[in-house]
Write a protein that holds these residues in place. Sequence first.
Motif, PDB file in Angstrom:
ATOM      1  N   TYR A  32       0.786  -1.134  -0.108  1.00  0.00           N
ATOM      2  CA  TYR A  32       0.139   0.160  -0.021  1.00  0.00           C
ATOM      3  C   TYR A  32       0.848   1.364  -0.109  1.00  0.00           C
ATOM      4  O   TYR A  32       1.828   1.446   0.659  1.00  0.00           O
ATOM      5  CB  TYR A  32      -0.823   0.044   1.191  1.00  0.00           C
ATOM      6  CG  TYR A  32      -2.240  -0.914   1.287  1.00  0.00           C
ATOM      7  CD1 TYR A  32      -1.789  -2.376   1.822  1.00  0.00           C
ATOM      8  CD2 TYR A  32      -3.109  -0.803   0.735  1.00  0.00           C
ATOM      9  CE1 TYR A  32      -2.605  -3.229   1.573  1.00  0.00           C
ATOM     10  CE2 TYR A  32      -4.071  -1.769   0.459  1.00  0.00           C
ATOM     11  CZ  TYR A  32      -3.920  -2.956   0.933  1.00  0.00           C
ATOM     12  OH  TYR A  32      -4.889  -3.957   1.142  1.00  0.00           O
ATOM     13  N   ASN A  99      -3.691   3.154   0.287  1.00  0.00           N
ATOM     14  CA  ASN A  99      -4.082   2.948  -1.119  1.00  0.00           C
ATOM     15  C   ASN A  99      -3.401   1.949  -1.938  1.00  0.00           C
ATOM     16  O   ASN A  99      -2.018   1.863  -1.788  1.00  0.00           O
ATOM     17  CB  ASN A  99      -4.562   4.210  -1.795  1.00  0.00           C
ATOM     18  CG  ASN A  99      -3.103   4.571  -2.548  1.00  0.00           C
ATOM     19  OD1 ASN A  99      -2.676   4.126  -3.441  1.00  0.00           O
ATOM     20  ND2 ASN A  99      -2.583   5.565  -1.938  1.00  0.00           N
ATOM     21  N   SER A 100      -4.135   1.137  -2.596  1.00  0.00           N
ATOM     22  CA  SER A 100      -3.327  -0.096  -3.191  1.00  0.00           C
ATOM     23  C   SER A 100      -3.021   0.194  -4.765  1.00  0.00           C
ATOM     24  O   SER A 100      -2.340  -0.731  -5.268  1.00  0.00           O
ATOM     25  CB  SER A 100      -4.126  -1.325  -3.330  1.00  0.00           C
ATOM     26  OG  SER A 100      -5.755  -1.061  -3.950  1.00  0.00           O
ATOM     27  N   ARG A 101      -3.156   1.495  -5.093  1.00  0.00           N
ATOM     28  CA  ARG A 101      -2.712   1.524  -6.398  1.00  0.00           C
ATOM     29  C   ARG A 101      -1.007   2.163  -6.503  1.00  0.00           C
ATOM     30  O   ARG A 101      -0.547   2.298  -5.363  1.00  0.00           O
ATOM     31  CB  ARG A 101      -3.386   2.940  -7.069  1.00  0.00           C
ATOM     32  CG  ARG A 101      -4.928   2.567  -7.090  1.00  0.00           C
ATOM     33  CD  ARG A 101      -5.709   3.823  -7.432  1.00  0.00           C
ATOM     34  NE  ARG A 101      -5.293   4.407  -8.965  1.00  0.00           N
ATOM     35  CZ  ARG A 101      -5.939   5.205  -9.451  1.00  0.00           C
ATOM     36  NH1 ARG A 101      -6.656   6.043  -8.900  1.00  0.00           N
ATOM     37  NH2 ARG A 101      -5.486   5.501 -10.718  1.00  0.00           N
ATOM     38  N   ARG A 102      -0.407   2.113  -7.708  1.00  0.00           N
ATOM     39  CA  ARG A 102       1.002   2.104  -7.790  1.00  0.00           C
ATOM     40  C   ARG A 102       1.311   3.472  -8.121  1.00  0.00           C
ATOM     41  O   ARG A 102       2.346   3.887  -8.667  1.00  0.00           O
ATOM     42  CB  ARG A 102       1.504   1.118  -8.754  1.00  0.00           C
ATOM     43  CG  ARG A 102       1.459  -0.100  -8.314  1.00  0.00           C
ATOM     44  CD  ARG A 102       1.901  -1.382  -9.353  1.00  0.00           C
ATOM     45  NE  ARG A 102       1.666  -2.591  -8.673  1.00  0.00           N
ATOM     46  CZ  ARG A 102       2.739  -3.311  -8.129  1.00  0.00           C
ATOM     47  NH1 ARG A 102       3.842  -2.688  -7.958  1.00  0.00           N
ATOM     48  NH2 ARG A 102       2.577  -4.576  -7.769  1.00  0.00           N
ATOM     49  N   ILE A 105      -1.368   9.371  -5.057  1.00  0.00           N
ATOM     50  CA  ILE A 105      -2.618  10.019  -5.153  1.00  0.00           C
ATOM     51  C   ILE A 105      -2.890  10.900  -4.034  1.00  0.00           C
ATOM     52  O   ILE A 105      -2.474  10.542  -2.796  1.00  0.00           O
ATOM     53  CB  ILE A 105      -3.588   8.575  -4.543  1.00  0.00           C
ATOM     54  CG1 ILE A 105      -3.585   7.654  -5.917  1.00  0.00           C
ATOM     55  CG2 ILE A 105      -4.967   9.167  -4.435  1.00  0.00           C
ATOM     56  CD1 ILE A 105      -4.403   6.255  -5.497  1.00  0.00           C
ATOM     57  N   GLN A 110      -9.981   8.605  -3.060  1.00  0.00           N
ATOM     58  CA  GLN A 110      -9.212   7.476  -3.709  1.00  0.00           C
ATOM     59  C   GLN A 110      -8.332   6.247  -2.419  1.00  0.00           C
ATOM     60  O   GLN A 110      -7.910   5.353  -3.100  1.00  0.00           O
ATOM     61  CB  GLN A 110      -8.405   7.870  -4.889  1.00  0.00           C
ATOM     62  CG  GLN A 110      -9.244   8.632  -5.938  1.00  0.00           C
ATOM     63  CD  GLN A 110      -8.253   8.840  -6.987  1.00  0.00           C
ATOM     64  OE1 GLN A 110      -7.591   7.864  -7.600  1.00  0.00           O
ATOM     65  NE2 GLN A 110      -8.178   9.970  -7.504  1.00  0.00           N
TER      66      GLN A 110
END
Length: 124
Positions: A32, A99-102, A105, A110
């Motif tokens: 994360y 957050n699990s996005r790469r 953010i 989000q």
Amino acid sequence: QVQMVESGGGLAQTGGSLRLSCAASGRSFSNYGMGWFRQAPGKEREFVAYINRSGGSTYYADSVRGRFTISRDNAKNTVYLQMNSLKPEDTAVYYCGANSRRVLITQAAQYEYWGQGTQVTVSS
């Protein structure tokens, strides 16, 4: 599911320092990206700082750049926010988010998981 608990908030004088911690449990912490946000009474939650999964990349809001430092220890499942040269306008409840996005953010909406927050009050 990721559970997070912030600590380290409190009362500081203008020019003082505080170090916030956010301890995570549950799914692999190192999967994360982590962010610190803050919310003052009557205002929206605003981005403060971000650190990527490995800790090798960070980003700051203009209002805190040069005063705050975000870091993480994946072995301890913890992210930190070192706050120096505090100002009264830094007064807010501070939250950590995951957050699990790469990618970087900065929008609170989000982030998938949040801690309960810790109050920071800076007196003038």
